[in-house]
Motif scaffolding. Structure first.
Motif, PDB file in Angstrom:
ATOM      1  N   LEU A  93       8.293  -9.232  -1.114  1.00  0.00           N
ATOM      2  CA  LEU A  93       9.516  -9.899  -0.692  1.00  0.00           C
ATOM      3  C   LEU A  93      10.674  -8.905  -0.682  1.00  0.00           C
ATOM      4  O   LEU A  93      10.818  -8.093  -1.597  1.00  0.00           O
ATOM      5  N   VAL A  94      11.489  -8.990   0.348  1.00  0.00           N
ATOM      6  CA  VAL A  94      12.645  -8.108   0.466  1.00  0.00           C
ATOM      7  C   VAL A  94      13.904  -8.922   0.186  1.00  0.00           C
ATOM      8  O   VAL A  94      14.042 -10.058   0.660  1.00  0.00           O
TER       9      VAL A  94
ATOM     10  N   ARG B 194       9.204   5.320   1.125  1.00  0.00           N
ATOM     11  CA  ARG B 194       8.451   4.984   2.328  1.00  0.00           C
ATOM     12  C   ARG B 194       7.498   3.818   2.068  1.00  0.00           C
ATOM     13  O   ARG B 194       7.391   2.894   2.881  1.00  0.00           O
ATOM     14  N   SER B 195       6.794   3.861   0.929  1.00  0.00           N
ATOM     15  CA  SER B 195       5.804   2.819   0.642  1.00  0.00           C
ATOM     16  C   SER B 195       6.460   1.454   0.462  1.00  0.00           C
ATOM     17  O   SER B 195       5.910   0.428   0.880  1.00  0.00           O
ATOM     18  N   THR B 196       7.655   1.428  -0.139  1.00  0.00           N
ATOM     19  CA  THR B 196       8.353   0.161  -0.327  1.00  0.00           C
ATOM     20  C   THR B 196       8.749  -0.446   1.003  1.00  0.00           C
ATOM     21  O   THR B 196       8.533  -1.641   1.250  1.00  0.00           O
TER      22      THR B 196
ATOM     23  N   ALA C  40       7.909 -14.598   6.137  1.00  0.00           N
ATOM     24  CA  ALA C  40       7.887 -13.219   5.645  1.00  0.00           C
ATOM     25  C   ALA C  40       7.343 -12.281   6.712  1.00  0.00           C
ATOM     26  O   ALA C  40       7.835 -11.163   6.888  1.00  0.00           O
ATOM     27  N   ARG C  41       6.320 -12.717   7.439  1.00  0.00           N
ATOM     28  CA  ARG C  41       5.764 -11.907   8.517  1.00  0.00           C
ATOM     29  C   ARG C  41       6.796 -11.693   9.620  1.00  0.00           C
ATOM     30  O   ARG C  41       6.942 -10.594  10.159  1.00  0.00           O
ATOM     31  N   ARG C  42       7.529 -12.757   9.964  1.00  0.00           N
ATOM     32  CA  ARG C  42       8.539 -12.664  11.017  1.00  0.00           C
ATOM     33  C   ARG C  42       9.633 -11.685  10.620  1.00  0.00           C
ATOM     34  O   ARG C  42      10.097 -10.873  11.429  1.00  0.00           O
ATOM     35  N   LEU C  43      10.057 -11.748   9.354  1.00  0.00           N
ATOM     36  CA  LEU C  43      11.092 -10.837   8.873  1.00  0.00           C
ATOM     37  C   LEU C  43      10.590  -9.403   8.886  1.00  0.00           C
ATOM     38  O   LEU C  43      11.312  -8.481   9.298  1.00  0.00           O
ATOM     39  N   GLY C  44       9.352  -9.194   8.466  1.00  0.00           N
ATOM     40  CA  GLY C  44       8.785  -7.846   8.463  1.00  0.00           C
ATOM     41  C   GLY C  44       8.710  -7.254   9.859  1.00  0.00           C
ATOM     42  O   GLY C  44       9.017  -6.069  10.074  1.00  0.00           O
ATOM     43  N   ILE C  45       8.296  -8.092  10.817  1.00  0.00           N
ATOM     44  CA  ILE C  45       8.220  -7.633  12.218  1.00  0.00           C
ATOM     45  C   ILE C  45       9.605  -7.244  12.717  1.00  0.00           C
ATOM     46  O   ILE C  45       9.780  -6.224  13.401  1.00  0.00           O
ATOM     47  N   ALA C  46      10.626  -8.044  12.367  1.00  0.00           N
ATOM     48  CA  ALA C  46      12.002  -7.741  12.803  1.00  0.00           C
ATOM     49  C   ALA C  46      12.486  -6.427  12.203  1.00  0.00           C
ATOM     50  O   ALA C  46      13.106  -5.604  12.899  1.00  0.00           O
ATOM     51  N   LEU C  47      12.196  -6.203  10.926  1.00  0.00           N
ATOM     52  CA  LEU C  47      12.626  -4.957  10.285  1.00  0.00           C
ATOM     53  C   LEU C  47      11.968  -3.749  10.950  1.00  0.00           C
ATOM     54  O   LEU C  47      12.631  -2.734  11.208  1.00  0.00           O
TER      55      LEU C  47
ATOM     56  N   LEU D 121      16.896 -15.719   6.667  1.00  0.00           N
ATOM     57  CA  LEU D 121      15.435 -15.741   6.662  1.00  0.00           C
ATOM     58  C   LEU D 121      14.892 -15.135   5.375  1.00  0.00           C
ATOM     59  O   LEU D 121      13.931 -15.640   4.783  1.00  0.00           O
ATOM     60  N   ALA D 122      15.533 -14.059   4.909  1.00  0.00           N
ATOM     61  CA  ALA D 122      15.127 -13.435   3.648  1.00  0.00           C
ATOM     62  C   ALA D 122      15.312 -14.399   2.480  1.00  0.00           C
ATOM     63  O   ALA D 122      14.484 -14.444   1.564  1.00  0.00           O
ATOM     64  N   LYS D 123      16.387 -15.170   2.521  1.00  0.00           N
ATOM     65  CA  LYS D 123      16.615 -16.168   1.462  1.00  0.00           C
ATOM     66  C   LYS D 123      15.534 -17.251   1.520  1.00  0.00           C
ATOM     67  O   LYS D 123      15.024 -17.691   0.488  1.00  0.00           O
ATOM     68  N   ASP D 124      15.184 -17.673   2.747  1.00  0.00           N
ATOM     69  CA  ASP D 124      14.183 -18.725   2.904  1.00  0.00           C
ATOM     70  C   ASP D 124      12.805 -18.285   2.412  1.00  0.00           C
ATOM     71  O   ASP D 124      12.048 -19.096   1.865  1.00  0.00           O
ATOM     72  N   THR D 125      12.492 -17.013   2.616  1.00  0.00           N
ATOM     73  CA  THR D 125      11.168 -16.540   2.204  1.00  0.00           C
ATOM     74  C   THR D 125      10.998 -16.548   0.688  1.00  0.00           C
ATOM     75  O   THR D 125       9.869 -16.531   0.190  1.00  0.00           O
ATOM     76  N   ARG D 126      12.113 -16.575  -0.034  1.00  0.00           N
ATOM     77  CA  ARG D 126      12.062 -16.541  -1.492  1.00  0.00           C
ATOM     78  C   ARG D 126      11.964 -17.935  -2.116  1.00  0.00           C
ATOM     79  O   ARG D 126      11.818 -18.075  -3.332  1.00  0.00           O
TER      80      ARG D 126
END
Length: 281
Positions: free
Chosen positions: A49-50, A37-39, A8-15, A75-80
């Motif tokens: 989770l996105v 913005r907050s979301t 989840a951290r890796r995905l957030g950094i990429a976004l 990656l988003a699927k894996d985080t879930r």
């Protein structure tokens, strides 16, 4: 709120990286996908989770190539996917669950403990003693649930692809009785056995080292296989586990861990000390 896993951290950094490369603010990006913005901020900080569909929409907006989008959607699927710790979530506070989720994905774990044997190396009876002497009054069932949780955490150490685990223990932790005499004997024997594993290193800081930089509390440092995943440090306080990921905090924690390695006995001398302590009981 889902645990803040390494994925989840890796995905957030990429976004966040792709949004900034596209020259968009959080507000502008949110407006484009009818969000807030907050979301988006929570997505980028791995606090929420996105969905794969949202990842695809955001990265398409940012002009990212199809291959990268496909990888990020996966990656988003894996985080879930639920982690093994989910059944235990009701037992622990959010910060501790976050740490366990990160630990479960780490390829390198360094842990210094000044007062107790590191959790990943504790025997079941030693864990019981720790839980019964902890800050909360627990029923026998609650103690046993926490014992099983810690034993489940330990399974990674002997997995087919285990993490590298460096344990540094203050000698005072080994001298402090937890449980009765037999519990401590079994714990010392277990430390010796675990130190024989190729992925495990056990070092003891002798009392003769005096006051050192780790005397104030425990410290964990986690490393991950993906080079894009930064180190994570964690310290334990009276309020629970605190995860640290700011660069300045990480530099400080890394320096402290390196200092502790230098003041500790070598793995061979540490093993000899453990044998001496076991014979003296």
């Amino acid at each position: 709120m889902a645990p803040k896993t390494a994925r989840a951290r890796r995905l957030g950094i990429a976004l966040r990286t792709h949004r900034e490369a596209a020259g968009l603010t959080l507000e502008a990006a949110a407006d484009e996908i009818n969000s807030t913005r907050s979301t988006l901020s929570r997505y980028e900080n791995a606090q929420t989770l996105v969905s794969p569909a949202t990842v695809r929409a955001l990265l398409s907006l940012y002009g990212v190539g199809p291959d990268e989008i496909t990888a990020a959607v996966q990656l988003a699927k894996d985080t879930r996917k639920p982690g093994w710790w989910v059944p235990y979530s009701h037992l622990l506070d959010r910060r501790t669950i976050d740490f366990i989720a990160l630990e479960a994905e780490a390829t390198g774990i360094a842990n210094f403990e000044p007062s107790v044997v590191p959790g990943l190396l504790q025997t079941a009876d030693y864990i019981r003693g720790v839980m019964r002497g902890g800050p909360h009054t627990l029923s026998d069932d609650q103690v046993e649930q926490r014992v099983q949780l810690r034993l489940d955490r330990q399974q990674r150490i002997s997995d087919d692809e285990p993490p590298i685990f460096d344990a540094i223990i203050d000698e005072g932790a080994l001298l402090r009785p937890v449980g009765d005499r037999s519990v401590m004997e079994q714990q010392l024997q277990h430390l010796l056995k675990m130190s024989e594993l190729p992925n495990v290193t056990v070092q003891v800081i002798p009392l003769s080292a005096g006051y050192h930089r780790g005397t104030r509390g425990s410290l964990h440092i986690l490393e991950f296989a993906d080079p894009e995943d930064p180190l994570i440090a964690s310290v334990e306080t009276v309020a629970g586990q605190m995860v640290l990921d700011r660069p300045g905090d990480l530099r400080t924690c890394t320096k402290i861990m390196e200092h502790l390695r230098t003041v500790a006995l070598s793995p061979t001398d540490s093993r000899n000390l453990l044998l001496h302590m076991l014979k003296g009981r």
